[in-house]
Design an enzyme around this catalytic site. Structure first.
Site, PDB file in Angstrom:
ATOM      1  N   SER A 223       0.820  -1.223   0.000  1.00  0.00           N
ATOM      2  CA  SER A 223       0.000   0.000   0.000  1.00  0.00           C
ATOM      3  C   SER A 223       0.847   1.263   0.000  1.00  0.00           C
ATOM      4  O   SER A 223       1.912   1.316   0.618  1.00  0.00           O
ATOM      5  CB  SER A 223      -0.909   0.026   1.229  1.00  0.00           C
ATOM      6  OG  SER A 223      -1.708  -1.113   1.254  1.00  0.00           O
ATOM      7  N   GLU A 224       0.314   2.263  -0.688  1.00  0.00           N
ATOM      8  CA  GLU A 224       0.979   3.568  -0.760  1.00  0.00           C
ATOM      9  C   GLU A 224      -0.070   4.644  -0.535  1.00  0.00           C
ATOM     10  O   GLU A 224      -1.272   4.367  -0.632  1.00  0.00           O
ATOM     11  CB  GLU A 224       1.604   3.752  -2.153  1.00  0.00           C
ATOM     12  CG  GLU A 224       2.665   2.729  -2.470  1.00  0.00           C
ATOM     13  CD  GLU A 224       3.383   3.024  -3.790  1.00  0.00           C
ATOM     14  OE1 GLU A 224       2.933   3.917  -4.540  1.00  0.00           O
ATOM     15  OE2 GLU A 224       4.392   2.350  -4.044  1.00  0.00           O
TER      16      GLU A 224
ATOM     17  N   SER B 285      -6.501   0.200  -2.767  1.00  0.00           N
ATOM     18  CA  SER B 285      -7.226  -0.813  -3.546  1.00  0.00           C
ATOM     19  C   SER B 285      -6.658  -0.929  -4.955  1.00  0.00           C
ATOM     20  O   SER B 285      -6.548  -2.022  -5.510  1.00  0.00           O
ATOM     21  CB  SER B 285      -8.711  -0.452  -3.628  1.00  0.00           C
ATOM     22  OG  SER B 285      -9.287  -0.572  -2.351  1.00  0.00           O
TER      23      SER B 285
ATOM     24  N   TRP C  59       0.642   2.462   5.987  1.00  0.00           N
ATOM     25  CA  TRP C  59      -0.153   1.523   6.799  1.00  0.00           C
ATOM     26  C   TRP C  59       0.515   0.141   6.858  1.00  0.00           C
ATOM     27  O   TRP C  59      -0.148  -0.885   6.636  1.00  0.00           O
ATOM     28  CB  TRP C  59      -1.582   1.369   6.229  1.00  0.00           C
ATOM     29  CG  TRP C  59      -2.240   2.669   5.965  1.00  0.00           C
ATOM     30  CD1 TRP C  59      -2.598   3.606   6.900  1.00  0.00           C
ATOM     31  CD2 TRP C  59      -2.609   3.220   4.690  1.00  0.00           C
ATOM     32  NE1 TRP C  59      -3.157   4.688   6.265  1.00  0.00           N
ATOM     33  CE2 TRP C  59      -3.190   4.479   4.916  1.00  0.00           C
ATOM     34  CE3 TRP C  59      -2.516   2.751   3.379  1.00  0.00           C
ATOM     35  CZ2 TRP C  59      -3.665   5.283   3.894  1.00  0.00           C
ATOM     36  CZ3 TRP C  59      -2.992   3.550   2.353  1.00  0.00           C
ATOM     37  CH2 TRP C  59      -3.559   4.801   2.613  1.00  0.00           C
TER      38      TRP C  59
ATOM     39  N   THR D   6       1.822  -2.967   8.556  1.00  0.00           N
ATOM     40  CA  THR D   6       1.767  -3.765   9.792  1.00  0.00           C
ATOM     41  C   THR D   6       3.175  -4.274  10.104  1.00  0.00           C
ATOM     42  O   THR D   6       3.902  -4.678   9.193  1.00  0.00           O
ATOM     43  CB  THR D   6       0.813  -4.967   9.594  1.00  0.00           C
ATOM     44  OG1 THR D   6      -0.458  -4.466   9.208  1.00  0.00           O
ATOM     45  CG2 THR D   6       0.674  -5.792  10.870  1.00  0.00           C
TER      46      THR D   6
ATOM     47  N   ARG E   2      -5.664 -13.630   2.615  1.00  0.00           N
ATOM     48  CA  ARG E   2      -7.082 -13.343   2.902  1.00  0.00           C
ATOM     49  C   ARG E   2      -7.742 -14.469   3.694  1.00  0.00           C
ATOM     50  O   ARG E   2      -8.696 -14.239   4.440  1.00  0.00           O
ATOM     51  CB  ARG E   2      -7.819 -13.042   1.588  1.00  0.00           C
ATOM     52  CG  ARG E   2      -7.414 -11.683   1.050  1.00  0.00           C
ATOM     53  CD  ARG E   2      -7.817 -11.397  -0.376  1.00  0.00           C
ATOM     54  NE  ARG E   2      -7.247 -10.113  -0.789  1.00  0.00           N
ATOM     55  CZ  ARG E   2      -7.083  -9.699  -2.028  1.00  0.00           C
ATOM     56  NH1 ARG E   2      -7.453 -10.477  -3.025  1.00  0.00           N
ATOM     57  NH2 ARG E   2      -6.545  -8.528  -2.279  1.00  0.00           N
TER      58      ARG E   2
ATOM     59  N   GLU F  50      -5.816  -6.151   3.594  1.00  0.00           N
ATOM     60  CA  GLU F  50      -5.667  -7.293   2.669  1.00  0.00           C
ATOM     61  C   GLU F  50      -6.807  -7.326   1.640  1.00  0.00           C
ATOM     62  O   GLU F  50      -7.259  -8.401   1.223  1.00  0.00           O
ATOM     63  CB  GLU F  50      -5.500  -8.602   3.437  1.00  0.00           C
ATOM     64  CG  GLU F  50      -4.223  -8.541   4.278  1.00  0.00           C
ATOM     65  CD  GLU F  50      -3.621  -9.862   4.639  1.00  0.00           C
ATOM     66  OE1 GLU F  50      -3.856 -10.848   3.939  1.00  0.00           O
ATOM     67  OE2 GLU F  50      -2.868  -9.875   5.640  1.00  0.00           O
TER      68      GLU F  50
ATOM     69  N   GLU G 270     -14.993  -4.262  -0.807  1.00  0.00           N
ATOM     70  CA  GLU G 270     -15.299  -3.925  -2.201  1.00  0.00           C
ATOM     71  C   GLU G 270     -14.321  -4.649  -3.144  1.00  0.00           C
ATOM     72  O   GLU G 270     -14.726  -5.155  -4.197  1.00  0.00           O
ATOM     73  CB  GLU G 270     -15.207  -2.400  -2.404  1.00  0.00           C
ATOM     74  CG  GLU G 270     -16.310  -1.607  -1.688  1.00  0.00           C
ATOM     75  CD  GLU G 270     -16.144  -1.513  -0.160  1.00  0.00           C
ATOM     76  OE1 GLU G 270     -15.042  -1.796   0.358  1.00  0.00           O
ATOM     77  OE2 GLU G 270     -17.123  -1.168   0.511  1.00  0.00           O
TER      78      GLU G 270
HETATM   79  N1  CAA Z   1      -2.958 -14.697  -8.743  1.00  0.00           N
HETATM   80  C1  CAA Z   1      -2.150 -14.531  -9.811  1.00  0.00           C
HETATM   81  N2  CAA Z   1      -2.254 -13.477 -10.653  1.00  0.00           N
HETATM   82  C2  CAA Z   1      -3.217 -12.564 -10.401  1.00  0.00           C
HETATM   83  C3  CAA Z   1      -4.107 -12.691  -9.312  1.00  0.00           C
HETATM   84  C4  CAA Z   1      -3.942 -13.813  -8.461  1.00  0.00           C
HETATM   85  N3  CAA Z   1      -4.729 -14.001  -7.406  1.00  0.00           N
HETATM   86  N4  CAA Z   1      -4.942 -11.635  -9.328  1.00  0.00           N
HETATM   87  C5  CAA Z   1      -4.613 -10.879 -10.380  1.00  0.00           C
HETATM   88  N5  CAA Z   1      -3.565 -11.449 -11.027  1.00  0.00           N
HETATM   89  C6  CAA Z   1      -2.894 -10.987 -12.262  1.00  0.00           C
HETATM   90  C7  CAA Z   1      -3.881 -10.866 -13.397  1.00  0.00           C
HETATM   91  O1  CAA Z   1      -4.046 -12.102 -14.076  1.00  0.00           O
HETATM   92  C8  CAA Z   1      -3.220  -9.800 -14.276  1.00  0.00           C
HETATM   93  O2  CAA Z   1      -2.173 -10.384 -15.017  1.00  0.00           O
HETATM   94  P1  CAA Z   1      -2.265 -10.533 -16.648  1.00  0.00           P
HETATM   95  O3  CAA Z   1      -2.485  -9.143 -17.174  1.00  0.00           O
HETATM   96  O4  CAA Z   1      -0.983 -11.150 -17.023  1.00  0.00           O
HETATM   97  O5  CAA Z   1      -3.450 -11.423 -16.893  1.00  0.00           O
HETATM   98  C9  CAA Z   1      -2.546  -8.913 -13.241  1.00  0.00           C
HETATM   99  O6  CAA Z   1      -2.393  -9.673 -12.042  1.00  0.00           O
HETATM  100  C10 CAA Z   1      -3.341  -7.673 -12.939  1.00  0.00           C
HETATM  101  O7  CAA Z   1      -4.583  -8.072 -12.433  1.00  0.00           O
HETATM  102  P2  CAA Z   1      -5.913  -7.251 -12.687  1.00  0.00           P
HETATM  103  O8  CAA Z   1      -6.030  -6.882 -14.123  1.00  0.00           O
HETATM  104  O9  CAA Z   1      -7.037  -8.036 -12.077  1.00  0.00           O
HETATM  105  O10 CAA Z   1      -5.605  -5.923 -11.851  1.00  0.00           O
HETATM  106  P3  CAA Z   1      -6.525  -4.735 -11.391  1.00  0.00           P
HETATM  107  O11 CAA Z   1      -5.769  -3.489 -11.535  1.00  0.00           O
HETATM  108  O12 CAA Z   1      -7.863  -4.846 -12.038  1.00  0.00           O
HETATM  109  O13 CAA Z   1      -6.652  -4.987  -9.797  1.00  0.00           O
HETATM  110  C11 CAA Z   1      -7.389  -5.952  -7.728  1.00  0.00           C
HETATM  111  C12 CAA Z   1      -7.150  -6.118  -9.234  1.00  0.00           C
HETATM  112  C13 CAA Z   1      -8.026  -7.258  -7.316  1.00  0.00           C
HETATM  113  C14 CAA Z   1      -8.351  -4.807  -7.407  1.00  0.00           C
HETATM  114  C15 CAA Z   1      -6.033  -5.747  -7.028  1.00  0.00           C
HETATM  115  O14 CAA Z   1      -5.451  -4.510  -7.336  1.00  0.00           O
HETATM  116  C16 CAA Z   1      -6.147  -5.863  -5.513  1.00  0.00           C
HETATM  117  O15 CAA Z   1      -6.170  -6.955  -4.983  1.00  0.00           O
HETATM  118  N6  CAA Z   1      -6.208  -4.711  -4.805  1.00  0.00           N
HETATM  119  C17 CAA Z   1      -6.219  -4.714  -3.337  1.00  0.00           C
HETATM  120  C18 CAA Z   1      -4.822  -4.696  -2.800  1.00  0.00           C
HETATM  121  C19 CAA Z   1      -4.762  -5.226  -1.404  1.00  0.00           C
HETATM  122  O16 CAA Z   1      -5.340  -6.248  -1.078  1.00  0.00           O
HETATM  123  N7  CAA Z   1      -3.984  -4.564  -0.573  1.00  0.00           N
HETATM  124  C20 CAA Z   1      -3.739  -5.019   0.770  1.00  0.00           C
HETATM  125  C21 CAA Z   1      -2.463  -4.468   1.264  1.00  0.00           C
HETATM  126  S1  CAA Z   1      -1.552  -5.573   2.226  1.00  0.00           S
HETATM  127  C22 CAA Z   1      -2.192  -5.515   3.796  1.00  0.00           C
HETATM  128  O17 CAA Z   1      -3.246  -5.009   4.025  1.00  0.00           O
HETATM  129  C23 CAA Z   1      -1.360  -6.192   4.799  1.00  0.00           C
HETATM  130  C24 CAA Z   1      -1.627  -5.842   6.212  1.00  0.00           C
HETATM  131  O18 CAA Z   1      -1.147  -4.865   6.691  1.00  0.00           O
HETATM  132  C25 CAA Z   1      -2.410  -6.751   7.059  1.00  0.00           C
END
Ligand code: CAA
Length: 379
Positions: free
Chosen positions: A126-127, A132, A156, A158, A243, A363, A367
């Protein structure tokens, strides 16, 4: 179909429950209030093998399955979600990726002490402007031949200050979009790596959350995880498993609040009888129990699929979505069952309600889980 846990699962569940009830519960209110990092409890989690649960024993882990991990996460989260997020990040977001994609050298140097819990790790995606929308990475890892030059800010994070090892996602080649992103292993103390002030949070207050600043930090090429450009997929794969851990955390928070509400409802009298005998409260308890059971089945199913090497991205998103929404709802109802007592700290439920909120955010927000699920079901 077999819904029974094995002897080993039951043993791990009991070990985690005893640890949570006997060692985490005393002092949990004070740690939350003072935002005090649970250093001694993290050491105990390491001794109990809870910090590298799924890592191959060859690399210092306990070699257990995901079901064992979610059972332990649930028990610990019933009492102290700050401890369980520290555990979850170390297990799912740091150790797992190193175990699966790290080189032998990276495993020897980083994974072994992380899995043993001698040190803990952080996952930095995250930045300020990429939450998201995780592909919009502004942090850059410029390719300088035999090293990367890392510049940028992460938010943010952890274990932000307590970690020794950080997995940092950064953009190397902007033109390649998400295929130009890398994940680099960064060590605390590297020149140009600065830790920002601790966030003053609503919940999980005993865990330390910080922003991180990187200014011309030189990272050896040997610290890149996977092939050049694998960083975004690495992050997505890691989060998909992560997750399940947060879903288990949410399940634990919900179960902890439900158990407290049930206990209270059996003791508290109003209008001449224990309040659980009033239908208004009895139905709340019935709804809580039902939603918790549904959340548990989703969490265990996601864990089961992962343990069998089957696809689980949709199921982990469903488990996290449903369990976190359940945690928010159940904890709010648990405060309501407690009435005025629920609103004060000593009854624990207000803390669980504050802790529940983050499970709908980190994570991947609820949404984002709906994006993952809807894309999967409409494919
Ligand atoms: N496994 C493998 N590859 C994956 C994947 C997965 N689960 N999900 C996506 N990809 C790949 C896609 O296939 C795509 O690759 P190709 O172009 O080669 O096909 C590439 O990744 C990009 O994927 P999308 O086109 O789906 O990307 P998007 O821009 O539409 O975003 C999203 C998808 C699901 C919204 C993603 O950006 C996301 O998960 N966002 C949320 C981020 C997040 O969870 N942050 C949490 C921070 S960490 C944290 O919270 C830790 C803590 O402190 C507790």
């Amino acid at each position: 179909m077999n819904f029974e846990l094995t002897e080993e699962h039951l043993m791990i569940q009991k070990m985690a429950r005893d640890f949570a009830q006997n060692e985490l519960k005393p002092g949990v209110i004070e740690r939350d209030e003072k935002q005090q990092f649970p250093t001694e409890h993290v050491k105990r989690m390491a001794e109990l093998g809870f910090l590298g649960m799924m890592v191959n024993p060859k690399y210092g882990g306990a070699g257990l399955d995901t079901i064992s991990y979610v059972l332990a996460m649930e028990e610990i989260s019933k009492v102290d979600a700050s401890c369980s997020v520290i555990m979850s990040v170390n297990n799912s977001l740091v150790c797992w990726g190193l175990d699966k994609y790290g080189t032998e050298e990276q495993k020897q140097k980083y994974l072994i002490p992380l899995a043993k819990g001698e040190i803990i790790g952080a996952f930095c995606l995250s930045e300020p402007e990429a939450g998201s929308d995780a592909t919009s990475q502004k942090t850059t890892a410029e390719d300088k031949g035999d090293y990367y030059l890392l510049n940028g800010v992460k938010n943010w994070i952890t274990n932000g200050n307590s970690a020794s090892v950080y997995l940092v996602i950064a953009q190397t080649d902007k033109e390649k979009g998400h295929n130009g992103i890398n994940c680099l292993i960064v060590e605390k103390g590297m020149d140009g790596f600065m830790i920002g002030p601790k966030e003053n949070k609503m919940g999980i207050r005993a865990s330390d959350t910080h922003s991180l600043m990187f200014s011309h930090v030189k990272i050896p090429k040997a610290n890149r995880i996977g092939e050049d450009g694998f960083g975004f997929k690495f992050a997505m794969k890691t989060l998909s498993g992560g997750r399940i851990g947060i879903a288990a955390q949410a399940l634990g928070i919900a179960s902890g609040a439900y158990e407290l509400a049930k206990e209270y409802a059996k003791q508290r009298k109003a209008f001449g009888k224990e309040i659980y005998k009033h239908q208004a409260i009895a139905f709340k308890l019935a709804d809580m129990a039902t939603r918790i059971e549904a959340a548990k089945l989703l969490v265990l199913r996601a864990a089961y699929l992962r343990d069998r090497g089957l696809p689980f991205d949709k199921e982990s998103a469903m488990a996290k979505l449903y369990a976190s929404e359940t945690a928010m709802w159940v904890t709010t109802e648990a405060v309501q069952v407690h009435g005025g007592y629920g609103y004060v700290k000593e009854y624990h439920v207000e803390r669980l309600m504050r802790d529940a909120k983050i499970t709908q955010i980190y994570e991947g927000t609820s949404e984002v889980q709906r994006i993952v699920i809807s894309r999967s079901v409409t494919q």
